[in-house]
Enzyme design. Structure first.
Site: not given
Length: 621
Positions: A141, A146, A333, A362
């Site tokens: 982070n 945000n 994906d 994939e």
């Protein structure tokens, strides 16, 4: 008299205001996608989506003598698809004029931008690279401001394993030195585009705006900065692209361009996940339909790539990101759930535009022939006159073997390191064995260090194999510090926060001082191994000869005309003696080999010993 003038003035302003309101309602453009484009593309045709209330009722022209090749309207009057020809058109600002009854009611400026030099011939990732895979929400982070956004449904809650935790692009950029120190040369982040699902949005695969980085990760400009910072380090950026589905919160789902933009039954029906139906000559039509048209999960509407508008939208979006963010490759994906003819066109359109661009799909199957079917120029696919044009696939059968072999300490016909050996006996099925992604785990699988209970010796053997076998090795974030987590407890357990990525973390593994002794042991080995891998071309593109494992000891060679490497992995519970005479075919006139870890020289003229559950990488000279 003064009163009359006031009334007249009020009437005049009232009419002008009414006209203005009418113009705004009728002429409002809520979206333009792509928002801008680039001059000098291989395919000069650009199809621009204009979206606004009743926008299709307008006539359209464009400035500067640009040819409009087609204007396509759908059953939804809020969409207008305008195709222009940009051939030989230099970078400039265009002006689209929309008119009603021959009167211009509104206009829209549109930029054709200059491409980067040699953009079309950009170099992509290949077998000389090591890919580091991370989940941005769980890595670091860098900007706590945000973490939550008013306009997006899910707010940060680090106590929720399935919630958003606040990791972002700034956190990745701040820790690129760490990733580089590991020996990684390419970064694959799970999707960063906006995902406005009410829950579970942190994984990013249910995208709600595919032209916009999720504000909880940063901005489009931040993503461009990430690309730039990687390139300064001679590293590459791989985008995780999703062609099969979007999220239910995608802005189009509230007002579809066409009914068949997504697969409908009507509405939702789930895929049967049987990807074999894509090529099974005995399959029923309903099973094949349900695999491709069914939704992956209920929150992810399934895109219809057989609809030309959908397909072109996805092609242009992918190319836009390559140009805008200066990308070096894609991972796609759920590749084999797409309409196979549509996804082949998508893939070919991108590689036609960028001949060197690598795309790994994939294809999660447990059979080498079935995976090889999906690689470009597959002889297996050719039996059915099919070519996916997909340069690379993921080696899931190797992953399955790695997840079992190190708990199989006895040498048998099909267990232990025989599983690794057998995986490569099927390499003849693949058109390009160098261009296959290899890995021990990823963000959807059981953690390697969970399976083997952080056994360092087993980690050493697995990583040695990945670093020296054919293909493009991929490391999942946290493996290099022994990170574990049980998938049976939920996906959050295999996607834990990276220690030190958040202010206040008690254990900061980004620094040597912050690592435990065990974490440092894992890190040092990983870094040394993959830093070495950068330097040896034999393990990048060299040929391979391997020998049938004996006593659970696997020996293989990677070699070019200039370099040779001998790898010995002993998965047994006892030290064993290696007799070099058996490997004379590859050792040839080499008298010795240097172990890349210890620097110790091994005499190849005489037998030598290798410890239990250990590995040698010998550079031959």
């Amino acid at each position: 008299m003064n009163q009359l003038k006031k009334i007249e003035k009020l009437l005049k302003w009232s009419i002008l205001f009414s006209c203005f309101i009418s113009l705004k309602i009728f002429g409002q453009i809520q979206r333009v996608e792509p928002a801008f484009w680039y001059a000098g593309m291989h395919n000069p045709e650009l199809q621009i989506l204009f979206y606004g209330e009743n926008i299709a009722e307008n006539e359209v022209v464009v400035s500067n003598g640009i040819a409009i090749k087609a204007i396509q309207k759908t059953e939804n009057p809020n969409y207008l698809f305008v195709t222009i020809d940009t051939k030989d058109v230099p970078a400039q600002e265009l002006l689209f004029s929309f008119s009603k009854n021959k009167k211009v009611v509104f206009t829209k400026k549109y930029a054709l931008k200059q491409r980067r030099e040699n953009s079309a011939l950009r170099k992509s990732y290949d077998a000389s690279d090591m890919i580091y895979l991370l989940m941005p929400d769980r890595f670091a982070n860098g900007n706590s401001k945000n973490d939550s956004q008013k306009t997006l449904a899910e707010k940060a809650d680090r106590n929720n394993p399935s919630g958003r935790h606040g990791g972002d692009i700034a956190g990745i950029i701040q820790n690129l030195d760490y990733i580089q120190e590991l020996g990684a040369t390419a970064l694959w982040s799970t999707p960063l585009c906006e995902d406005n699902d009410a829950q579970g949005s942190y994984h990013g695969y249910g995208q709600s705006d595919v032209y916009k980085i999720d504000p909880r990760y940063g901005t489009n400009e931040d993503y461009l900065k990430l690309s730039s910072e990687l390139h300064k380090r001679n590293m590459k950026l791989i985008m995780d692209y999703v062609t099969n589905h979007w999220g239910a919160a995608h802005w189009m789902m509230k007002d579809l361009p066409t009914y068949d933009w997504i697969h409908q039954f009507p509405g939702y029906a789930q895929t049967n996940y049987r990807m074999t139906t894509q090529f099974d000559t005995n399959t029923s039509k309903i099973d094949a339909k349900m695999c491709v048209d069914g939704w992956f999960v209920q929150s992810m509407p399934d895109l219809n790539q057989s609809n030309p508008l959908v397909l072109n939208y996805l092609i242009q979006n992918a190319i836009w990101w390559i140009e805008y963010a200066d990308l070096d490759g894609f991972r796609v994906d759920t590749y084999s759930y797409n309409d196979k003819e549509g996804i082949a066109k998508w893939t070919k359109a991108i590689t036609d535009e960028y001949p060197n661009f690598n795309i790994v799909g994939e294809v999660w199957m447990q059979d080498q022939a079935q995976m090889a079917y999906w690689q470009k120029d597959s002889k297996i696919g050719a039996i059915q006159n099919y070519n996916s044009y997909l340069p690379s696939v993921m080696d899931f059968t190797l992953m399955d073997a790695l997840a079992a072999v190190f708990n199989e300490n006895q040498s048998t016909w099909d267990k232990g390191l025989m599983k690794i050996y057998n995986n490569f006996t099927n390499d003849f099925l693949y058109p390009n064995t160098n261009n296959i992604m290899t890995f021990a785990e990823n963000h959807d699988t059981q953690r390697f260090n969970e399976i083997y209970k952080k056994d360092f010796k087993k980690y050493q053997m697995a990583m040695t194999l990945l670093a020296t076998l054919r293909g493009i090795p991929q490391l999942y974030y946290g493996s290099e510090i022994g990170m574990a987590g049980n998938k049976n407890e939920g996906d959050g357990a295999i996607r834990l926060d990276f220690p030190g990525g958040w202010q206040g973390d008690s254990n900061n593994v980004f620094t040597k001082n912050g690592r435990t002794a065990q974490q440092q042991q894992f890190f040092d080995f990983t870094s040394e191994l993959f830093q070495w891998r950068k330097t040896n071309e034999a393990v990048h593109f060299g040929k391979m000869t391997h020998y049938i494992p004996e006593n659970n000891v696997y020996v293989y060679f990677r070699y070019t005309d200039k370099n040779a490497v001998m790898v010995i992995v002993n998965n047994g519970l006892n030290a064993t003696v290696v007799e070099p005479k058996r490997f004379k075919e590859n050792t040839k006139d080499f008298k010795s080999g240097k172990d890349v870890f210890s620097g110790k020289r091994i005499d190849l003229q005489h037998e030598f010993s290798i410890d239990a559950q250990s590995a040698f990488i010998l550079e031959l000279n």
